[in-house]
Design an enzyme around this catalytic site. Sequence first.
Site, short mmCIF file in Angstrom:
data_model
loop_
_atom_site.label_atom_id
_atom_site.label_comp_id
_atom_site.label_asym_id
_atom_site.label_seq_id
_atom_site.Cartn_x
_atom_site.Cartn_y
_atom_site.Cartn_z
N SER A 1 -4.18 -1.24 0.83
CA SER A 1 -3.31 -2.22 1.07
C SER A 1 -3.81 -3.78 1.30
O SER A 1 -4.64 -3.83 2.00
CB SER A 1 -2.52 -1.61 2.48
N ARG B 1 7.68 -0.98 -21.58
CA ARG B 1 6.99 -2.49 -21.50
C ARG B 1 5.84 -2.45 -20.67
O ARG B 1 5.70 -2.10 -19.65
CB ARG B 1 8.35 -3.34 -21.22
N ARG C 1 6.92 -3.85 -8.46
CA ARG C 1 5.95 -5.00 -8.69
C ARG C 1 5.59 -6.05 -7.97
O ARG C 1 6.52 -6.33 -7.16
CB ARG C 1 6.67 -5.59 -10.15
N GLU D 1 -6.73 1.43 5.00
CA GLU D 1 -7.04 0.94 6.02
C GLU D 1 -8.67 0.30 6.02
O GLU D 1 -9.28 -0.03 6.99
CB GLU D 1 -6.81 1.74 7.24
N GLY E 1 0.85 -1.25 0.01
CA GLY E 1 -0.21 0.13 0.01
C GLY E 1 0.87 1.06 0.09
O GLY E 1 0.52 2.31 -0.67
N HIS F 1 -4.54 -6.63 7.39
CA HIS F 1 -5.69 -5.86 6.81
C HIS F 1 -6.81 -6.72 6.18
O HIS F 1 -6.65 -7.99 6.60
CB HIS F 1 -5.14 -4.98 5.50
#
Length: 387
Positions: free
Chosen positions: A182, A218, A248, A161, A55, A187
């Site tokens: 996130s 890309r 990523r 959250e 997150g 969570h």
Amino acid sequence: MFYELATPTFGEEEHVALKKVIDSGFFTMGQYVEKFEQQFAAYHDKKYAVMVNSGSSANLIATAALCFKKDSPLKPGDEVIVPAISWATTYHPLQQYGLKLKFVDVELDSLNIDVSALEDALTAETKMIVGVSILGNPAALDVIESFAKHHGLYFLEDNCESLDAELNGRKAGTFGDIGTFSFFFSHHISTMEGGMLVTDNEELYQLALSLRNHGWTRGQPDNSLLFEKQHDDFNEAYRFILPGYNVRPGELHAVVGIEQLAKLPEFTKIRRKNLGLFQQLFGQDPRFITQQEHGKSSAFCFPMIVKKAAGISREQVFEALKKADIGYRMITGGNFLRHDAIKYFNWSSVGEMTNADYAHDYGFFIGNHPVDLAEQLNTLHQILGEL
């Protein structure tokens, strides 16, 4: 521990999914990331979703995308209105991109930004407002959205959250130009580590794709708004157009995200049932301020603030919780102005952060999980009732 702050939510479905990826031998971002993004966007009725590794990274990429827009990008020195209470990485990307923060106090009963102070926070340099829904409880997102549109401001919605919370029939995280989420262990759903941003703006989506992935071309759609494709395929394969990052996610993260997202409605239903019991037990307790639900909370946890006139101290509460083996922690990150890192920021505030300070000094929260917590909550009630 008798009553943990967080608990695992993986079942057999996640274990099978993980094994599927492990057996494939392909772990970097691929088909499952794309599938999870599509499902997450559909769940929130948004056009685009971009998964990242946390997150915090979602907030970073969202801020960066707004700074690299072709028209009216955010620039160093631009002011951003922010609430005094949030997690540190709500603020850090703003500082890292040279933005000036204008802090606004929170409402003590909701713990969300006090929207009555927004007009006082506005100056000619204000370019964005960051709306944060604290601990599952939607902020006045409709008011913030209207304020941002009226004054021509960007609206970045940090919903890390408050996944699955709702306001006026809309999912939290969908009111802003960009919304962030996130998937950390504690969570509403977990992908081990992971995050997501959603938007309906195609340029912001394409910017986020590039910024997530080294800043190169890309993965861009054929009709990219960011660059014109060249005829040299060799150089085109390694063409960098933005000062990006590598944030990523992996296939392992995404494949369990798919399973967790399918379980989210039931998770939220159980969390809200626990919230109902908590409100029944503590809603009228004169010693505590409890978070008042705005819209439809997804009940991340149970915040409590000890009243000054309660006849007990927060330290006494903590000692009782320790003895009962009940976990507790600070409300999000408390008042961010109270942390050492603020010395690195360019900031100002609208008046005193009275309520944020009060929550910082007298508040704490107890965990909520997508399992029946009747035994734990009743024990909590008994323990605190004996003080």
